[in-house]
Enzyme design. Sequence first.
Site, PDB file in Angstrom:
ATOM      1  N   HIS B 126      75.645 -58.975  30.254  1.00 46.63           N
ATOM      2  CA  HIS B 126      76.675 -59.877  29.729  1.00 46.63           C
ATOM      3  C   HIS B 126      76.249 -60.270  28.309  1.00 46.63           C
ATOM      4  CE1 HIS B 126      78.860 -63.746  29.356  1.00 46.63           C
ATOM      5  NE2 HIS B 126      79.641 -63.331  30.331  1.00 46.63           N
ATOM      6  N   ASP B 203      68.754 -62.583  34.842  1.00 51.13           N
ATOM      7  CA  ASP B 203      70.042 -63.260  34.734  1.00 51.13           C
ATOM      8  C   ASP B 203      70.707 -63.184  36.105  1.00 51.13           C
ATOM      9  OD1 ASP B 203      72.625 -64.067  34.388  1.00 51.13           O
ATOM     10  OD2 ASP B 203      73.101 -62.666  32.754  1.00 51.13           O
ATOM     11  N   GLN B 206      75.490 -63.790  38.319  1.00 53.63           N
ATOM     12  CA  GLN B 206      76.370 -63.161  39.304  1.00 53.63           C
ATOM     13  C   GLN B 206      75.701 -62.980  40.665  1.00 53.63           C
ATOM     14  OE1 GLN B 206      79.558 -62.587  38.916  1.00 53.63           O
ATOM     15  NE2 GLN B 206      79.574 -63.148  36.765  1.00 53.63           N
ATOM     16  N   LYS B 229      79.783 -70.941  39.260  1.00 53.03           N
ATOM     17  CA  LYS B 229      80.119 -69.682  39.935  1.00 53.03           C
ATOM     18  C   LYS B 229      79.729 -69.722  41.405  1.00 53.03           C
ATOM     19  CE  LYS B 229      79.387 -66.787  35.808  1.00 53.03           C
ATOM     20  NZ  LYS B 229      80.733 -66.553  35.294  1.00 53.03           N
ATOM     21  N   CYS B 369      83.175 -59.894  28.645  1.00 56.02           N
ATOM     22  CA  CYS B 369      81.994 -60.265  27.865  1.00 56.02           C
ATOM     23  C   CYS B 369      80.860 -59.277  28.097  1.00 56.02           C
ATOM     24  CB  CYS B 369      81.527 -61.692  28.193  1.00 56.02           C
ATOM     25  SG  CYS B 369      82.737 -62.917  27.771  1.00 56.02           S
TER      26      CYS B 369
END
Lengths: 156, 415
Positions: B126, B203, B206, B229, B369
């Site tokens: 991202h 990261d 997600q 999220k 993104c």
Amino acid sequence: MSDLEELYREILLDHYRSPRNAGHVPGATHSADGANPLCGDAVHLELTLDGDGRIAGIAFSGHGCSISQASSSLMTEYVKGRDADAALAAVGDFQRMMIEGDPPPAADFGDLEALAGVAKFPVRVKCASLAWKTLEQALADKRGASAAVTTDERSL
Amino acid sequence: MSTRDWDQDAIRRDFPILRREVNGKPLVYLDNAATSQKPVQVIAELTRYYRDYNANIHRGVHTLSQEATAAYEGARARVAAFIGARAPEEIVFTRNATEAINLVAHSYGRAFLEAGDEVVITELEHHSNIVPWQLLRDQHGVVLRYVPMCDDGTLDMAEARRIIGPRTKLLAITQMSNALGTIVPVAELAALAHQHGAVVLVDGAQSVPHLPTDVAALGADFLVFSAHKMLGPTGVGVLWARSELLEAMPPFLAGGDMILTVSMERSTWNAVPYKFEAGTPNIADVIAFGAALDYLAALGMDAVRRHERELLGVAVDRLAAVPGITLYGPADLDARGGVVSFGLDGIHPHDIGQVLDGAGVAIRAGHHCAQPVMQHLGIAATARASFYLYNTPAEVDALVAAVHDAVRFFGRVRV
């Protein structure tokens, strides 16, 4: 007519599938690039102004959704052969139709009327407006060119 | 905490927004990779704070401040437990995952990386895990290298083994691609990076909302993710780091709450994690995030993953039969989160999204993104449906029906 049918009028899908004035203008005098960074839509506009300040030739390239592509196609069709000032006035008329939801100006907006339905879809207004803002940018070169002339005169 | 049974109707009742209509149709919310919806438990916790014990934290002797401090620090402890951290002190609250990455790039990057050191990221990232490292490259002189992706959306592991080497000082990788759903073998890559003495930032924006997470098993040194999220409010991000790293790192933002003493000449820093939480934090949203974690923990993240894997299987099977569709992302659905990224011949993703919205189906259309991913695939954008625990097979049916409608709708003019 459903909202979707109002947005995606037949004439727009026709311009999307077979865009008019797609490509390049050999020896273009003016050009500009427009982009919607959020959607990735991109348009490159080339045009030629003749000695009388008329748009003698115009073409666009790039990629984007049906609304941005159809609007580019319709815009080029409308301004081709018109005076640059008249084209800039049409940019204003078009933006009022998009943003304030004004009815299309009576004169001769013709097929551009088909884009009036976009005003109901705020997120798509920027798709429809991209080609017009790019045209405005391309014609702003006119002032740039005259500024360059001034510099040349001073350097004499 | 013992897990509750998977009662789909009961779960859906917890999310009031799922009862609303959009364009005259029941909302089918499939944009969960962008942000999730919030259960009543989270909304109630948020209002309870403002209604019953709103106060600033870490400074008041009065009762409200003590209650707010206890709730805020209680949420920190729940975050630590949720990801298997050794202690709540390893949890730093930020505004979002993006800010957490920026914190590491700025603080760790400037203090512990030198010009010429290599930072390795991947083509799947991202933008939030690309741009902070580009800034560090431009301003600090590190070398930025990318592990490429393969055409099927997986990471090129042979290239990863070639690129991650003795010059690598930091590896920053996503655990799950937001654009394609690819689950990246982070533990394997982290082990490789550690062999060369590099630190590893994962990261998890997600992955943490959708997969069971254990930082020890991941082998990460830093993990970042966002509350919004995973059923929590917007405005809260998390940085987990090994406490030795947090101790060694200089502050990122400076101001109140992050100091021990301040004189007109100099200041000394508060202990971790407070050293990294300058100013009044997002107290209400952090507290409400705690309720989101309780909700997920009660269902169990294994069960959440099973549910989404099932929906993904149905969606991929049924969408594959749509005429003119291209499905992006790994074919092995066990190596993929609940994300379906797709395109339709001759129909721009924005137009797909528009027709689906007309049917009440909310998806994302765009570059997500993740422009390097789009560039690799040679496209400008995709349409993306992403699932969460409240989605149902009937909603997958609604998605598939709306995609068929889009094909018919745009097929009406043929040249």
